[in-house]
Scaffold this motif. Structure first.
Motif, PDB file in Angstrom:
ATOM      1  N   ALA A 115      -5.925  -3.467   0.346  1.00 26.26           N
ATOM      2  CA  ALA A 115      -4.698  -2.407   1.072  1.00 26.26           C
ATOM      3  C   ALA A 115      -4.419  -1.450  -0.334  1.00 26.26           C
ATOM      4  O   ALA A 115      -2.959  -1.402  -0.821  1.00 26.26           O
ATOM      5  CB  ALA A 115      -3.520  -2.725   1.004  1.00 26.26           C
ATOM      6  N   TRP A 116      -6.093  -0.768  -0.258  1.00 27.50           N
ATOM      7  CA  TRP A 116      -4.963   0.304  -1.549  1.00 27.50           C
ATOM      8  C   TRP A 116      -5.784   1.834  -0.915  1.00 27.50           C
ATOM      9  O   TRP A 116      -5.884   2.373   0.237  1.00 27.50           O
ATOM     10  CB  TRP A 116      -7.000   0.624  -2.405  1.00 27.50           C
ATOM     11  CG  TRP A 116      -6.644  -0.702  -3.550  1.00 27.50           C
ATOM     12  CD1 TRP A 116      -5.405  -1.040  -3.686  1.00 27.50           C
ATOM     13  CD2 TRP A 116      -7.767  -0.589  -4.365  1.00 27.50           C
ATOM     14  NE1 TRP A 116      -5.775  -2.300  -4.740  1.00 27.50           N
ATOM     15  CE2 TRP A 116      -7.319  -2.414  -4.817  1.00 27.50           C
ATOM     16  CE3 TRP A 116      -9.090  -1.706  -3.854  1.00 27.50           C
ATOM     17  CZ2 TRP A 116      -7.555  -3.112  -5.533  1.00 27.50           C
ATOM     18  CZ3 TRP A 116     -10.216  -2.178  -4.169  1.00 27.50           C
ATOM     19  CH2 TRP A 116      -8.582  -3.089  -4.812  1.00 27.50           C
ATOM     20  N   CYS A 176       0.861  -1.721   0.096  1.00 31.31           N
ATOM     21  CA  CYS A 176      -0.016   0.228  -0.300  1.00 31.31           C
ATOM     22  C   CYS A 176       1.294   1.229  -0.020  1.00 31.31           C
ATOM     23  O   CYS A 176       1.894   1.395   0.576  1.00 31.31           O
ATOM     24  CB  CYS A 176      -0.657  -0.115   0.990  1.00 31.31           C
ATOM     25  SG  CYS A 176      -2.127   1.270   0.793  1.00 31.31           S
ATOM     26  N   CYS A 222       0.187   4.955   7.115  1.00 24.25           N
ATOM     27  CA  CYS A 222      -0.444   4.398   8.364  1.00 24.25           C
ATOM     28  C   CYS A 222       0.285   3.890   9.105  1.00 24.25           C
ATOM     29  O   CYS A 222       1.503   2.446   9.051  1.00 24.25           O
ATOM     30  CB  CYS A 222      -1.820   3.968   8.136  1.00 24.25           C
ATOM     31  SG  CYS A 222      -2.651   3.964   6.990  1.00 24.25           S
ATOM     32  N   TYR A 249       0.956   2.175  11.731  1.00 26.45           N
ATOM     33  CA  TYR A 249       0.116   0.954  12.910  1.00 26.45           C
ATOM     34  C   TYR A 249       0.031  -0.012  11.274  1.00 26.45           C
ATOM     35  O   TYR A 249      -0.084  -1.311  12.157  1.00 26.45           O
ATOM     36  CB  TYR A 249      -0.975   1.254  13.306  1.00 26.45           C
ATOM     37  CG  TYR A 249      -2.086   1.516  12.137  1.00 26.45           C
ATOM     38  CD1 TYR A 249      -2.991   0.908  10.999  1.00 26.45           C
ATOM     39  CD2 TYR A 249      -2.889   2.833  12.226  1.00 26.45           C
ATOM     40  CE1 TYR A 249      -3.488   1.922   9.939  1.00 26.45           C
ATOM     41  CE2 TYR A 249      -3.653   3.635  11.417  1.00 26.45           C
ATOM     42  CZ  TYR A 249      -4.436   2.637  10.935  1.00 26.45           C
ATOM     43  OH  TYR A 249      -5.168   3.368   9.566  1.00 26.45           O
ATOM     44  N   CYS A 250       0.314  -0.016  10.280  1.00 25.07           N
ATOM     45  CA  CYS A 250       0.109  -0.638   9.023  1.00 25.07           C
ATOM     46  C   CYS A 250       0.768  -1.664   8.930  1.00 25.07           C
ATOM     47  O   CYS A 250       1.641  -0.710   8.482  1.00 25.07           O
ATOM     48  CB  CYS A 250      -1.667  -0.027   8.288  1.00 25.07           C
ATOM     49  SG  CYS A 250      -1.859  -1.261   6.882  1.00 25.07           S
ATOM     50  N   GLN A 256       1.121  -3.279   5.517  1.00 20.16           N
ATOM     51  CA  GLN A 256       0.635  -3.084   4.730  1.00 20.16           C
ATOM     52  C   GLN A 256       1.073  -1.827   3.980  1.00 20.16           C
ATOM     53  O   GLN A 256       0.857  -2.043   2.793  1.00 20.16           O
ATOM     54  CB  GLN A 256      -0.629  -3.834   4.543  1.00 20.16           C
ATOM     55  CG  GLN A 256      -1.939  -5.010   5.094  1.00 20.16           C
ATOM     56  CD  GLN A 256      -3.201  -5.351   4.354  1.00 20.16           C
ATOM     57  OE1 GLN A 256      -2.904  -6.112   2.693  1.00 20.16           O
ATOM     58  NE2 GLN A 256      -4.109  -5.157   4.641  1.00 20.16           N
ATOM     59  N   SER A 257       1.504  -0.898   4.249  1.00 20.04           N
ATOM     60  CA  SER A 257       2.082  -0.207   3.942  1.00 20.04           C
ATOM     61  C   SER A 257       3.191  -0.249   3.262  1.00 20.04           C
ATOM     62  O   SER A 257       4.731  -0.898   4.201  1.00 20.04           O
ATOM     63  CB  SER A 257       2.579   1.078   4.826  1.00 20.04           C
ATOM     64  OG  SER A 257       3.476   2.034   4.416  1.00 20.04           O
ATOM     65  N   GLU A 295       0.469   4.146   1.414  1.00 21.52           N
ATOM     66  CA  GLU A 295      -0.353   5.038   2.485  1.00 21.52           C
ATOM     67  C   GLU A 295       0.932   4.705   3.136  1.00 21.52           C
ATOM     68  O   GLU A 295       1.973   3.520   3.418  1.00 21.52           O
ATOM     69  CB  GLU A 295      -1.414   5.065   2.802  1.00 21.52           C
ATOM     70  CG  GLU A 295      -2.300   5.227   2.040  1.00 21.52           C
ATOM     71  CD  GLU A 295      -2.316   5.969   1.498  1.00 21.52           C
ATOM     72  OE1 GLU A 295      -3.270   7.475   1.381  1.00 21.52           O
ATOM     73  OE2 GLU A 295      -2.664   7.077   0.290  1.00 21.52           O
ATOM     74  N   ARG A 341      -2.809  11.192   3.983  1.00 27.91           N
ATOM     75  CA  ARG A 341      -4.310  11.131   4.027  1.00 27.91           C
ATOM     76  C   ARG A 341      -4.515  12.359   4.621  1.00 27.91           C
ATOM     77  O   ARG A 341      -4.119  11.964   5.660  1.00 27.91           O
ATOM     78  CB  ARG A 341      -5.031  10.438   3.157  1.00 27.91           C
ATOM     79  CG  ARG A 341      -5.515   9.906   4.010  1.00 27.91           C
ATOM     80  CD  ARG A 341      -6.208   8.000   4.240  1.00 27.91           C
ATOM     81  NE  ARG A 341      -6.338   7.940   3.289  1.00 27.91           N
ATOM     82  CZ  ARG A 341      -6.483   6.440   3.175  1.00 27.91           C
ATOM     83  NH1 ARG A 341      -7.983   5.883   4.045  1.00 27.91           N
ATOM     84  NH2 ARG A 341      -6.154   4.644   2.205  1.00 27.91           N
TER      85      ARG A 341
HETATM   86 FE1  SF4 Z   1      -3.534   2.667   6.163  1.00 30.03          FE
HETATM   87 FE2  SF4 Z   1      -5.354   0.942   4.392  1.00 30.03          FE
HETATM   88 FE3  SF4 Z   1      -2.316   1.454   3.433  1.00 30.03          FE
HETATM   89 FE4  SF4 Z   1      -2.687   0.221   5.745  1.00 30.03          FE
HETATM   90  S1  SF4 Z   1      -4.617  -0.994   4.022  1.00 30.03           S
HETATM   91  S2  SF4 Z   1      -1.114   1.675   5.227  1.00 30.03           S
HETATM   92  S3  SF4 Z   1      -4.310   1.346   6.884  1.00 30.03           S
HETATM   93  S4  SF4 Z   1      -4.754   2.548   3.703  1.00 30.03           S
END
Ligand code: SF4
Ligand code: SAM
Ligand code: DTB
Length: 327
Positions: free
Chosen positions: A100-101, A52, A56, A58-59, A61-62, A54, A167
């Protein structure tokens, strides 16, 4: 009474109540709006994992963090359908598909719309979480029959800038407005245990309670601190503060389903029992969240049996028809 005019001070005052007074009041409000011993079960599936853009904090998947999550392409329709059928057989009434977009491309949105149609045909409620949506995209998902869209505010507006830089808070509010305008039900909550203060937890719940109407579904996630993410070493939240957060969510949004979401593997049965008493009436059910672990079905079934809790029955028309045939 359903209110949207709570002041931040009033929300803070709820958090400060003696624990027993807060839980007693939350349980009273819970009973006035919900069946006291019923819990709604949603099963999650990551239909597009990792990579992803983004950031974030905590994530896992980034693509910007070093968590060990391999990026995978969008899942095939047949595989999604199979997973949904399995979730239904396990007792879930809602199937939540996460991608994860940052936001969906129109071509991918059509594939997700097809997934929504297939899952609905099984007689399950559908939920998707795909990132930011434009009004036109929300309408497209509504046409496919989508029941819920999950998009979290995550934290207070003040703490938000410490967690996400790609964002804005207002982008999230705009997506929620687009979902509402398309007449899709809103699933919106946040995460606690990210190093925020109580004032930030107050700020998050206050923002949610100001949404008009309230979200139908409010996931309260406890941070799953994943190695490789910037929050990997965040100090765990006092469990009783987590229960307070659930209770205040219940008091502010009496008719909403408050979901005890991520973080249950790290919670004791006793802590979860307190959360149900405080007004939580939904969980993610199934041994995986998106990329991290969730309690085994066996453990949840045994917890429900010990607490005398029962899973809520399905409400989609196909499920209702199946139930009436078997009467
Ligand atoms: Fe953020 Fe969602 Fe991407 Fe995780 S999957 S980094 S929460 S936008
Ligand atoms: N990419 C989309 C988005 O962010 O809108 C959808 C998927 S995203 C993983 C959905 C939500 O999962 C996030 O908003 C966040 O609240 C929650 N979440 C993600 N990672 C988490 C973690 N490590 N612990 C707790 N909750 C988490
Ligand atoms: C939500 O509020 N929590 C779910 C769901 N909405 C999509 C996701 C939790 C993810 C936890 C980390 C992971 O498994 O990757």
């Amino acid at each position: 009474m359903i209110r949207h005019d709570w002041t931040r001070e009033q929300v803070a005052a709820l958090f400060e109540l003696p624990f027993n007074d807060l839980l007693f009041e939350a349980q009273r409000v819970h009973r006035a709006h919900h069946a006291p011993n019923r819990v709604q079960l949603s099963t999650l599936l990551s239909i597009k994992t990792g990579g992803c853009p983004e950031d974030c904090a905590y994530c896992p998947q980034s693509a910007r963090h070093g968590a060990e999550v391999a990026a995978e392409p969008l899942m095939r329709l047949d595989d999604v359908k199979r997973a949904a059928a399995q979730a239904k057989a396990g007792g879930a009434t809602r199937f939540c598909m996460g991608a994860a977009w940052r936001s969906p491309k129109d071509r991918d949105l059509e594939t997700v719309a097809a997934m929504v149609r297939e899952v609905k045909a099984l007689g399950m409620e559908t939920c998707v979480t795909l990132g930011m949506l434009k009004p036109r995209q929300a309408r497209r998902l509504a046409e496919a029959g989508l029941n819920y869209y999950n998009h979290n505010l995550d934290t207070s507006p003040e703490f938000y800038g410490r967690i996400i830089h790609t964002r804005r808070y207002q982008d999230r509010l705009d997506t929620l407005a687009a979902v509402r305008a398309a007449r899709i039900k809103v699933c919106c909550g946040g995460i606690v245990g990210m190093g925020e203060t109580r004032a930030d937890r107050v700020g998050l719940l206050w923002q949610l309670a100001r949404l008009e109407p309230h979200p139908e579904s409010v996931p309260v996630n406890e941070l799953v601190a994943v190695p490789g993410t910037p929050l990997a070493r965040a100090s765990p939240l006092d469990p009783l503060e987590f229960v307070r957060t659930v209770a205040v969510a219940r008091l502010l949004m009496p008719a909403a389903y408050v979901r005890l979401s991520a973080g249950r593997t790290q919670m004791s049965d006793e802590l979860q029992a307190l959360c149900f008493f405080a007004g939580a009436n939904s969980i993610f059910y199934g041994d995986k969240l998106l990329t991290t672990a969730n309690p085994q079905n066996r453990r949840d079934r045994s917890l429900f049996a010990r607490l005398g809790l029962r899973a809520e029955a399905g409400s989609e028309p196909a499920a209702a028809a199946a139930a009436s045939c078997s009467r």
